[in-house]
Motif scaffolding. Structure first.
Motif, short mmCIF file in Angstrom:
data_model
loop_
_atom_site.label_atom_id
_atom_site.label_comp_id
_atom_site.label_asym_id
_atom_site.label_seq_id
_atom_site.Cartn_x
_atom_site.Cartn_y
_atom_site.Cartn_z
N HIS A 1 0.64 -1.29 -0.17
CA HIS A 1 -0.05 -0.08 0.21
C HIS A 1 0.84 1.13 -0.04
O HIS A 1 0.23 2.25 0.08
N LEU B 1 2.19 6.66 1.12
CA LEU B 1 1.12 5.88 0.71
C LEU B 1 0.93 5.97 -0.82
O LEU B 1 1.42 6.83 -1.38
N ASP B 2 0.32 4.96 -1.43
CA ASP B 2 0.19 4.75 -2.92
C ASP B 2 -0.61 6.03 -3.38
O ASP B 2 -1.46 6.74 -2.61
N HIS C 1 -4.22 6.62 -2.49
CA HIS C 1 -5.00 7.00 -1.35
C HIS C 1 -4.88 8.44 -1.13
O HIS C 1 -5.17 8.91 0.19
N ARG D 1 -7.57 11.16 1.09
CA ARG D 1 -8.42 10.33 1.61
C ARG D 1 -8.51 10.71 3.19
O ARG D 1 -7.56 11.02 3.69
N GLU E 1 -11.23 5.92 5.44
CA GLU E 1 -11.40 5.74 4.00
C GLU E 1 -10.16 4.86 3.29
O GLU E 1 -10.15 4.34 2.42
N LEU E 2 -9.27 4.64 4.60
CA LEU E 2 -8.12 3.91 4.00
C LEU E 2 -8.51 2.22 4.07
O LEU E 2 -9.63 1.74 4.70
N PRO E 3 -7.66 1.53 3.19
CA PRO E 3 -8.19 0.09 3.13
C PRO E 3 -8.01 -0.62 4.58
O PRO E 3 -7.31 -0.36 5.29
N VAL F 1 -4.74 -1.87 5.94
CA VAL F 1 -3.87 -0.76 6.47
C VAL F 1 -4.41 -0.44 7.80
O VAL F 1 -3.53 -0.41 8.96
N LYS F 2 -5.83 -0.45 8.15
CA LYS F 2 -6.16 -0.35 9.47
C LYS F 2 -6.00 -1.33 10.44
O LYS F 2 -5.42 -1.32 11.47
N LEU G 1 -2.51 10.72 9.63
CA LEU G 1 -2.49 10.80 8.35
C LEU G 1 -2.49 12.12 7.61
O LEU G 1 -3.42 13.13 8.24
N GLN H 1 -1.47 15.08 4.41
CA GLN H 1 -1.64 15.34 3.06
C GLN H 1 -0.32 15.80 2.55
O GLN H 1 0.31 16.84 3.31
#
Length: 591
Positions: free
Chosen positions: A119, A251-252, A255, A258, A262-264, A267-268, A285, A287
């Protein structure tokens, strides 16, 4: 079995109602492949003229749409360009991409990177971890401490060095010298800190950067200075982390923009598992913006952005030492200086000069007319091939690096330790010197005096003076001298690497031994090179060899060396000299 098929056009107006529909004489098995039995009566086919018209109109060549940028990954056609720079400036190739990153403690960064690798950002030459130059606390080896001492490392380098001195005696420093080295800041870091203390600025130009990561959103007003100046591969920036060392896991790009929820799920789960392992763990998280500079982009992408649309991008070049040898097409000539500068920028420091061949080889010395497009003016360089060093001046001698594989094929697979090699067109000695490392003795010859001079220098440079004898004469005179002298070793291998004209010199071997009074002499094996544009290049080259020797040579082994141009092959023909040719009389046959 021909049938009359009545074709009805219900919407076709040129025929009146009284006129019968047109008849087409067709073969039913071609029109209807599955029809295998006799059919009585007319076969009615309903055709739609509109569909026929649409098919005919769509068969015309449609204009080629412009190339679309790739949906993922770094590309000059994606991202936001840097404004305020002229189009030819390197900074005009800067592209900014929006990403998301996880701010995690430095101690947990390595384990999280391994578990979240699928990810994280996976771009070439971009690390998925962003850190500061002074984030060196994680690199220290943890030392055993007493129960009453604190496990936290001292905040400064001097305090860490004093702590090491207290816990290790003189013998300990001898056994673990790397610990003392790791406790001191690097020399570059000390110089940068000294320059900042004196009010100096960074001397590194911005075009030398590869990429940089910057955080857009901060956790609060107090953390504003802490988040500025995150650095990439080059280690530049401003600001420093305060408190516990933290790093960013990029991250990719999917993502970006987000929220945490909303993360996969994968990852959580990893983050929750890390938090449940015990000890304080926090993540955030944020940006980010990833800016890729001119030095990041490969040569083909830069040329694709600079050259007009529709021009073929130069795919590659030949490397001769520090010289890049281009073969530009006519459509590239108006942009030759621009292309050469990009080639020079993208291949430093290995490439220091870029040249282009102006005209084909047309002289007896096989020298090329070269034009220097960028870099140094000198064409003298040193080439290292298979552990050997060759001095070359492209202005006065010939060299082709693309034939290195063929040269090694001869030396490694064909030549034996007891062979005596005769190199008729040796040049500066790539075959002769390589063979001298293996065979018994080598005779090397070339017509070009400059090539012979560099050949002698290369022999001394590689310490092979006792195994090579050099000549500077015409090829026919050289071959006659080898077989007429009584003081030379019997030649077992003859190499004629002059693809354009080598086959024409084979006539010198006709009757080469007719005047020898000694006993039987072993026939040499000849390796002659040539070009062919025929549909069957092996047959064409074989016929030219037979014509030059005025005999039918059997047992010729053909090897395709390389495709020098579309439909033009370079071949190597290996055969043993027939005795009928070597002992032929002068008036035996007239060719």
């Amino acid at each position: 079995n021909l049938y009359l098929i009545r074709v009805q056009f219900p919407c076709f107006t040129p025929y009146s109602m009284a006129m019968p529909p047109p008849l087409l004489r067709l073969h039913p098995h071609r029109l209807l492949p599955r029809l295998r039995r006799f059919t009585s009566g007319p076969v009615l086919l309903r055709l739609n003229p509109k569909s026929l018209y649409a098919t005919a109109s769509t068969s015309q060549a449609a204009p080629t749409p412009p190339p679309q940028p790739p949906p993922h990954g770094p590309s000059l056609r994606r991202g936001r360009p840097t404004t305020g720079h002229p189009p030819e400036a390197p900074l005009s190739f800067s592209r900014t991409f929006d990403l998301a990153a996880l701010r995690v403690p430095a101690a947990a960064c390595a384990s999280l990177e391994r578990r979240l690798r699928g990810h994280l950002l996976n771009w070439p030459r971009v690390r998925n971890i962003a850190r500061l130059p002074n984030d060196d606390g994680d690199g220290l080896v943890s030392l055993p401490t007493s129960p009453g001492s604190s496990s936290a490392l001292p905040p400064t380098a001097v305090a860490r060095r004093e702590k090491l001195a207290r816990e290790f005696n003189a013998r300990g420093f001898v056994e673990f010298p790397i610990l003392a080295k790791m406790s001191r800041p690097a020399g570059r870091t000390r110089r940068e800190m000294k320059g900042r203390a004196a009010g100096g600025k960074e001397t590194k130009h911005e075009k030398d950067k590869v990429y940089v990561v910057e955080v857009l959103e901060q956790g609060g007003e107090d953390d504003e200075d802490e988040w500025k100046g995150l650095v990439g591969e080059e280690g530049f920036g401003k600001g420093a982390w305060r408190g516990e060392p933290t790093r960013l896991l990029l991250l990719d790009e999917g993502h970006a923009n987000r929220r945490v929820d909303e993360l996969p799920e994968a990852v959580k789960v990893v983050l929750e598992h890390e938090a449940n392992q015990g000890g304080p763990f926090a993540y955030e998280l944020v940006q980010c913006q990833l800016t890729l500079f001119y030095d990041y982009w490969p040569m083909n992408e830069v040329l694709e952005a600079l050259l007009p649309e529709g021009i073929i991008i130069p795919a590659g070049f030949e490397t001769v030492g520090h010289i890049a040898h281009l073969n530009l097409r006519d459509e590239h000539l108006p942009y030759k200086t621009l292309i050469a500068q990009v080639v020079l920028d993208k291949n430093k420091p290995k490439i220091q000069t870029v040249v282009n061949k102006i005209d084909a080889i047309q002289n007896d010395y096989r020298t090329m007319q070269l034009e220097i497009l960028a870099g140094h003016d000198s064409l003298v360089t040193t080439v290292i091939e298979s552990g050997l060093r060759f001095q070359v001046d492209l202005a006065t001698v010939y060299w082709n690096s693309r034939l290195s594989t063929e040269r090694q094929r001869l030396v490694n697979n064909i030549f034996q330790n007891s062979d005596v090699v005769c190199d008729v067109f040796s040049g500066v000695g790539p075959i002769a010197i390589s063979a001298a490392k293996k065979v018994k003795y080598v005779y090397a010859n070339d017509l070009n005096p400059a090539a012979v001079e560099y050949l002698e220098q290369n022999i001394v440079l590689n310490k092979l003076e006792r195994k090579i004898e050099v000549y500077n004469m015409d090829a026919r005179r050289f071959v006659n001298a080898m077989y007429s002298s009584q003081h030379v070793h019997p030649v077992t291998q003859v190499v004629m690497n002059l693809p354009k004209d080598a086959a024409e010199f084979l006539d010198v071997f006709r009757g080469i031994l007719r005047n020898r009074q000694t006993g039987h002499i072993a026939m040499p094996k000849i390796h002659v090179y040539g070009f062919s544009k025929a549909e069957d290049p092996e047959y064409d080259f074989h016929e030219r060899i037979n014509l030059a020797l005025c005999d039918s040579v059997m047992g010729v082994e053909m090897h395709r060396v390389r495709l020098v141009a579309p439909g033009k092959w370079m071949l190597c023909a290996s055969f043993t000299l027939p005795e009928s040719v070597a002992y032929a009389k002068a008036n035996y046959i007239t060719c």
